[in-house]
Each structure stands twice: as structure tokens, then as C-alpha cells.
Design a protein around this motif. Sequence first.
Motif, PDB file in Angstrom:
ATOM      1  N   THR A 172       0.834  -1.208   0.000  1.00  0.00           N
ATOM      2  CA  THR A 172       0.000   0.000   0.000  1.00  0.00           C
ATOM      3  C   THR A 172       0.865   1.253   0.000  1.00  0.00           C
ATOM      4  OG1 THR A 172      -0.105   0.010   2.427  1.00  0.00           O
ATOM      5  CG2 THR A 172      -1.832  -1.202   1.253  1.00  0.00           C
ATOM      6  N   CYS A 176      -1.119   0.958   6.528  1.00  0.00           N
ATOM      7  CA  CYS A 176      -2.469   0.389   6.629  1.00  0.00           C
ATOM      8  C   CYS A 176      -2.552  -0.813   7.568  1.00  0.00           C
ATOM      9  CB  CYS A 176      -2.952  -0.048   5.244  1.00  0.00           C
ATOM     10  SG  CYS A 176      -3.157   1.314   4.070  1.00  0.00           S
ATOM     11  N   THR A 206       3.019  -1.456   5.515  1.00  0.00           N
ATOM     12  CA  THR A 206       2.549  -1.227   4.144  1.00  0.00           C
ATOM     13  C   THR A 206       2.521  -2.494   3.284  1.00  0.00           C
ATOM     14  OG1 THR A 206       4.800  -0.677   3.412  1.00  0.00           O
ATOM     15  CG2 THR A 206       3.389   1.160   4.130  1.00  0.00           C
ATOM     16  N   ILE A 239      -8.897  -0.473   2.389  1.00  0.00           N
ATOM     17  CA  ILE A 239      -7.788  -0.077   1.514  1.00  0.00           C
ATOM     18  C   ILE A 239      -8.319   0.040   0.086  1.00  0.00           C
ATOM     19  CG2 ILE A 239      -5.549  -0.776   0.562  1.00  0.00           C
ATOM     20  CD1 ILE A 239      -5.085  -2.336   3.197  1.00  0.00           C
ATOM     21  N   TYR A 242      -3.629  -0.241  -3.879  1.00  0.00           N
ATOM     22  CA  TYR A 242      -2.566  -1.186  -3.509  1.00  0.00           C
ATOM     23  C   TYR A 242      -2.020  -1.856  -4.763  1.00  0.00           C
ATOM     24  CZ  TYR A 242      -6.475  -4.471  -3.989  1.00  0.00           C
ATOM     25  OH  TYR A 242      -7.549  -5.179  -4.460  1.00  0.00           O
TER      26      TYR A 242
END
Length: 381
Positions: A172, A176, A206, A239, A242
Motif C-alpha cells: 500500500t 495500513c 505497508t 484499503i 494497492y
Amino acid sequence: MAESSHFDYIIIGNGLAGLQLALKLSEDNFFSTKTIALIDPSEKNTNDKTWSFWEKESSQWDSIISKSWNKASVLTSEKDIQLDLKPYNYNTIKALDFYKYAKTKLQTKDNIHFIIESVVSVEENEDLLVTTNNSTYSASHVFDSRVPEEFSIQNNKSISIIQHFKGWIIKTENNCFDDSKVIMMDYRLKDGNQTTFMYVLPFSTTEALVEFTYFTENVVEEHIYDNFIKTYIKDYLKIDTYTILETEQGQIPMSNFDFSKFNSNKITKIGTGGGWVKGSTGYSFKHTEKKVSKIIENLKANQRPSRNLFKQKFKFYDKVFLKVLKDENHKGEWIFKQFYGKNSIQTMFRFLDEESTLFEELKIMWSLFSWSFIKAFFKTL
């Protein structure tokens, strides 16, 4: 390249069991004069899976552990179970790192030979012969990781389900993930009434493996895993942006099939082909390590290598568990909620490692006390 066609030991399959066995043989001076061949059609140069396991102490695998956690969670539709794993750590190892580690160590040994060929047959007559697509080799003993054909043909005679899964390693742009905690099971997103759950291994804030897993009798089409993973990332992890770095996909048999009947004085089935995968969970890394140590002990004592590899009471526990999951697959969420909600995680780890006391086992059985388990108990007797 091997200079001879005869070996003391031939190991068929350079997977987890084959390489762990070869490493253990190579580390013991008792076997320094034994010639050992590892036969596999693959160079093992791809990261085809990850293995996770829990440990209290340091081990020889420390240098290749990708990430460790001492906190975990099990999420159900009714309960959020937070777990402090100490004194255990939950570790994960990427297959490619394990393969590189094993090959680097084994290639320094003059008595160990890698043969990149496909095994066609193993014949146990006066001589023990292993025939490949290119040659024929003889051996004093063969350790064979191939799953017997009879397993798939006669699967209906045993209690079997499949742990099948697909996972994405995603990256990401922003932080997150809570990389101090692994999500062992998240049952909030399910495929109907089947036992399905998400599994999340955060390697950093991440980057994480996000995997959708089934404990069912039948597999599904690939796009179904993908759809559930997409939904989970968007709706549960929240999310939107990504990148998918890697994917992994696999099937692990969870069964009480009697693999041991394929063992003989000269042939020992190992790994998945030997029934080494824990029937009730699919975990294999530490069970493999223990069974390899037992084989080494048996060889040094001039005993049949497969002697006492299994503890019968735990095989019975697994059989009851599998019977419930096979007959009432929708019960999976309830079972694991009881497992981790009514027992300490340390007790559960000891139980799954087959190191628990009888008192702990009775406590776990009591936490699962239900008509489903009573029926399964008597059906499996």
C-alpha cells in the motif's frame, strides 16, 4: 552430479520434508559416510508458498524467518478474540528462502547429490530401484514424499477435507497494517455456510499477505478466491489503492487416511505423502521437524525409520474434528471460536503441537462439548 547409481538413501521430493530430512542427515556425523541423493524435477527457484509456525525458543530457522509476531487475533461474527502469544512467537518463512538455505548447506557436502529428474516408479524387490525419466538408481532405503495414488482413488473410505486457499501479497501507499499482530482467522466474510476465513500476515505497515482459505470437501474456481480477497481488502481493511506483489495458491489435504500402510522396511513415506500434515489444521512445519528427528533416532538405533512417528490419541482427536467439519461444515466458525475463546492460546499451541497434558486435552474437549461432537465421537469409534 552423482558419480554412482547406488545410494544409501534416496529422498524423493525437495519440498519441506525432503530438505529437512536431508539437512538433519547432513548435520549428524553418524551419516557422514552415507551417500544421499535428492531427486526432484524442480530446481526449487520460486517462492511457491509460505510456512507459518509457533516457537518458544530460537532455532536453526531464525536467519530465514521473514517476520515474527507475539500477538494475534481470531475474529468471528460474534467475538473479537485478542491473543497474547508469549512466550511463543508466530513465525513465517517464505519457501524460496527455505529452499536457498537448505541447498546452500547441502551443496557443501560431498556425500549429498542433487538429481533434477522426475521419478516414474519405485520398485521394492530384491533390489530397491528408483526409475526416473532419465535413469534408474538403486538404494538401501528410499524416503518418498509423493502422495500415494490410492489416496485420491479411495478418499471416500477416509474422512477427508481440503484446505485450499489463494493469497495476495499486497503493498500500500500509506501505513495500513498493524505489523505487530497476525490475523489468524477472520470469519466475518464467508462463502455461504461453509468453513471459510481470511488470514492476514502483515510483514510491515505497508505490506501484507491477505489470503482466503476454505476447509471444505471441494475446491472452487480461482476467480472466487480473488473476489473475496478484493472484497476483504476494500470493505474490511478499508484499503482502496494497492499493488499485488506476489500471489500464492495451494491445496493441503486434511485427512485421517492411513498413509502409514505404504511404509515398509525399505521405503518410508514422508511429508504430505506420509500423512505428516496435521489432520485438523493443515500445519506441517514443526510436525515435519519432529518426525524427521524421530526418523534420525530410529535409523541410528537400527529400527524401522517409520517406527512410532505418530501419537494415536492425537490421530483420534483429529479424526473426530474432521468428522464434524465433514458432516457439519458450517460449524467451523463456532469450533474455532470455542477453541480460542475458551482456552489459552498457550494451551492450544501445546495441543496442536501434540505436547499437551491429558488435563489440558479434557479441558479443550469440554470447551467443544456439543451434540455435534458427541455424534462424531461415537461415529469414529
